[in-house]
Design a protein around this motif. Sequence first.
Motif, PDB file in Angstrom:
ATOM      1  N   GLU A  96     -23.640   5.798 -39.974  1.00 26.92           N
ATOM      2  CA  GLU A  96     -23.065   4.539 -40.447  1.00 26.92           C
ATOM      3  C   GLU A  96     -21.538   4.596 -40.443  1.00 26.92           C
ATOM      4  O   GLU A  96     -20.865   3.638 -40.058  1.00 26.92           O
ATOM      5  N   GLN A  97     -20.992   5.743 -40.848  1.00 22.27           N
ATOM      6  CA  GLN A  97     -19.534   5.895 -40.840  1.00 22.27           C
ATOM      7  C   GLN A  97     -19.001   5.960 -39.411  1.00 22.27           C
ATOM      8  O   GLN A  97     -17.933   5.430 -39.106  1.00 22.27           O
ATOM      9  N   THR A  98     -19.757   6.620 -38.523  1.00 19.89           N
ATOM     10  CA  THR A  98     -19.337   6.748 -37.135  1.00 19.89           C
ATOM     11  C   THR A  98     -19.327   5.393 -36.438  1.00 19.89           C
ATOM     12  O   THR A  98     -18.472   5.135 -35.582  1.00 19.89           O
ATOM     13  N   LEU A  99     -20.275   4.532 -36.791  1.00 19.50           N
ATOM     14  CA  LEU A  99     -20.303   3.183 -36.208  1.00 19.50           C
ATOM     15  C   LEU A  99     -18.986   2.470 -36.441  1.00 19.50           C
ATOM     16  O   LEU A  99     -18.397   1.908 -35.514  1.00 19.50           O
ATOM     17  N   SER A 100     -18.527   2.491 -37.675  1.00 18.31           N
ATOM     18  CA  SER A 100     -17.272   1.796 -37.980  1.00 18.31           C
ATOM     19  C   SER A 100     -16.076   2.529 -37.387  1.00 18.31           C
ATOM     20  O   SER A 100     -15.110   1.899 -36.957  1.00 18.31           O
ATOM     21  N   ALA A 101     -16.133   3.863 -37.348  1.00 14.29           N
ATOM     22  CA  ALA A 101     -15.008   4.629 -36.811  1.00 14.29           C
ATOM     23  C   ALA A 101     -14.845   4.402 -35.307  1.00 14.29           C
ATOM     24  O   ALA A 101     -13.726   4.364 -34.798  1.00 14.29           O
ATOM     25  N   THR A 107     -24.842  -2.095 -38.305  1.00 17.48           N
ATOM     26  CA  THR A 107     -26.268  -2.276 -38.073  1.00 17.48           C
ATOM     27  C   THR A 107     -26.734  -3.575 -38.730  1.00 17.48           C
ATOM     28  O   THR A 107     -26.525  -3.765 -39.927  1.00 17.48           O
ATOM     29  N   PRO A 108     -27.362  -4.466 -37.972  1.00 21.43           N
ATOM     30  CA  PRO A 108     -27.849  -5.713 -38.580  1.00 21.43           C
ATOM     31  C   PRO A 108     -28.954  -5.441 -39.592  1.00 21.43           C
ATOM     32  O   PRO A 108     -29.691  -4.460 -39.485  1.00 21.43           O
ATOM     33  N   ALA A 109     -29.080  -6.305 -40.564  1.00 21.38           N
ATOM     34  CA  ALA A 109     -30.074  -6.114 -41.623  1.00 21.38           C
ATOM     35  C   ALA A 109     -31.494  -6.219 -41.086  1.00 21.38           C
ATOM     36  O   ALA A 109     -32.404  -5.582 -41.614  1.00 21.38           O
ATOM     37  N   ASN A 110     -31.692  -6.996 -40.030  1.00 22.59           N
ATOM     38  CA  ASN A 110     -33.048  -7.172 -39.510  1.00 22.59           C
ATOM     39  C   ASN A 110     -33.401  -6.168 -38.415  1.00 22.59           C
ATOM     40  O   ASN A 110     -34.448  -6.280 -37.804  1.00 22.59           O
ATOM     41  N   TYR A 111     -32.538  -5.197 -38.155  1.00 23.76           N
ATOM     42  CA  TYR A 111     -32.825  -4.178 -37.154  1.00 23.76           C
ATOM     43  C   TYR A 111     -33.633  -3.053 -37.791  1.00 23.76           C
ATOM     44  O   TYR A 111     -33.099  -2.258 -38.558  1.00 23.76           O
ATOM     45  N   ARG A 112     -34.930  -2.991 -37.525  1.00 26.18           N
ATOM     46  CA  ARG A 112     -35.836  -1.964 -38.036  1.00 26.18           C
ATOM     47  C   ARG A 112     -35.583  -1.686 -39.520  1.00 26.18           C
ATOM     48  O   ARG A 112     -35.183  -0.584 -39.895  1.00 26.18           O
ATOM     49  N   PRO A 113     -35.792  -2.664 -40.404  1.00 29.88           N
ATOM     50  CA  PRO A 113     -35.394  -2.518 -41.811  1.00 29.88           C
ATOM     51  C   PRO A 113     -36.099  -1.391 -42.557  1.00 29.88           C
ATOM     52  O   PRO A 113     -35.537  -0.848 -43.493  1.00 29.88           O
ATOM     53  N   ASP A 117     -34.344   6.062 -39.723  1.00 32.07           N
ATOM     54  CA  ASP A 117     -33.260   6.438 -38.814  1.00 32.07           C
ATOM     55  C   ASP A 117     -32.639   5.224 -38.126  1.00 32.07           C
ATOM     56  O   ASP A 117     -32.162   5.313 -37.008  1.00 32.07           O
ATOM     57  N   ARG A 118     -32.602   4.094 -38.809  1.00 35.28           N
ATOM     58  CA  ARG A 118     -32.136   2.856 -38.175  1.00 35.28           C
ATOM     59  C   ARG A 118     -30.660   2.919 -37.783  1.00 35.28           C
ATOM     60  O   ARG A 118     -30.280   2.438 -36.717  1.00 35.28           O
ATOM     61  N   HIS A 119     -29.805   3.535 -38.588  1.00 36.47           N
ATOM     62  CA  HIS A 119     -28.381   3.617 -38.245  1.00 36.47           C
ATOM     63  C   HIS A 119     -28.166   4.552 -37.062  1.00 36.47           C
ATOM     64  O   HIS A 119     -27.326   4.291 -36.194  1.00 36.47           O
ATOM     65  N   ARG A 120     -28.928   5.650 -37.038  1.00 30.31           N
ATOM     66  CA  ARG A 120     -28.769   6.598 -35.924  1.00 30.31           C
ATOM     67  C   ARG A 120     -29.215   5.982 -34.605  1.00 30.31           C
ATOM     68  O   ARG A 120     -28.539   6.141 -33.583  1.00 30.31           O
ATOM     69  N   THR A 121     -30.339   5.265 -34.597  1.00 29.95           N
ATOM     70  CA  THR A 121     -30.799   4.649 -33.350  1.00 29.95           C
ATOM     71  C   THR A 121     -29.873   3.521 -32.922  1.00 29.95           C
ATOM     72  O   THR A 121     -29.629   3.333 -31.731  1.00 29.95           O
TER      73      THR A 121
END
Length: 181
Positions: A96-101, A107-113, A117-121
Amino acid sequence: MNRNAKHPDRPGYRRRAVPGDHTPNSRGYRVTASWDARPDRPAIRITPDRKKARRMARDYAGQGAYVILEEHRGRDLWRTLAEFDGPALLAEQHAEQTLSAEGHPATPANYRPDAADRHRTWLEWMRAKAEAERRARVEADRRRRRLAVEAKTSARELMMPPAIVRPEQRQRARHVTGAQR
């Protein structure tokens, strides 16, 4: 004489029996945390407080431990209430931190809620998408450069009329009589 009396002159006091389970620690909670660095030495903590046990489990999971939270059922029987995969939780936080960095969208809220491992995928998908876009830009630049070099080398030929129009290249027409047809 009453055998419960502490003194022979006073009547004995007998406490009324309280119904229920008298097993020691029947309301206890056990937190077992194990780290990959030292799997043979797990941390085991027992407390009667449910909220404190959950807090300890979250803290251990935050430190990267695999945690099992159990409830005492009496006579050394434990029931598992929850399990926390600390390394996976840390990997999710890091993703999650790497996404913003890296400047990717969150990550959207409706993506594999419900996925753990939703943030990693999502991060892997965003990296693959960015890599595909980068390759497409590189290929477009390569094609543009190739066409520019090709145009530059053949510019002189492109400026001249085709060979069949030039007088020195023109072939004489051969007239054939009707009898030879």
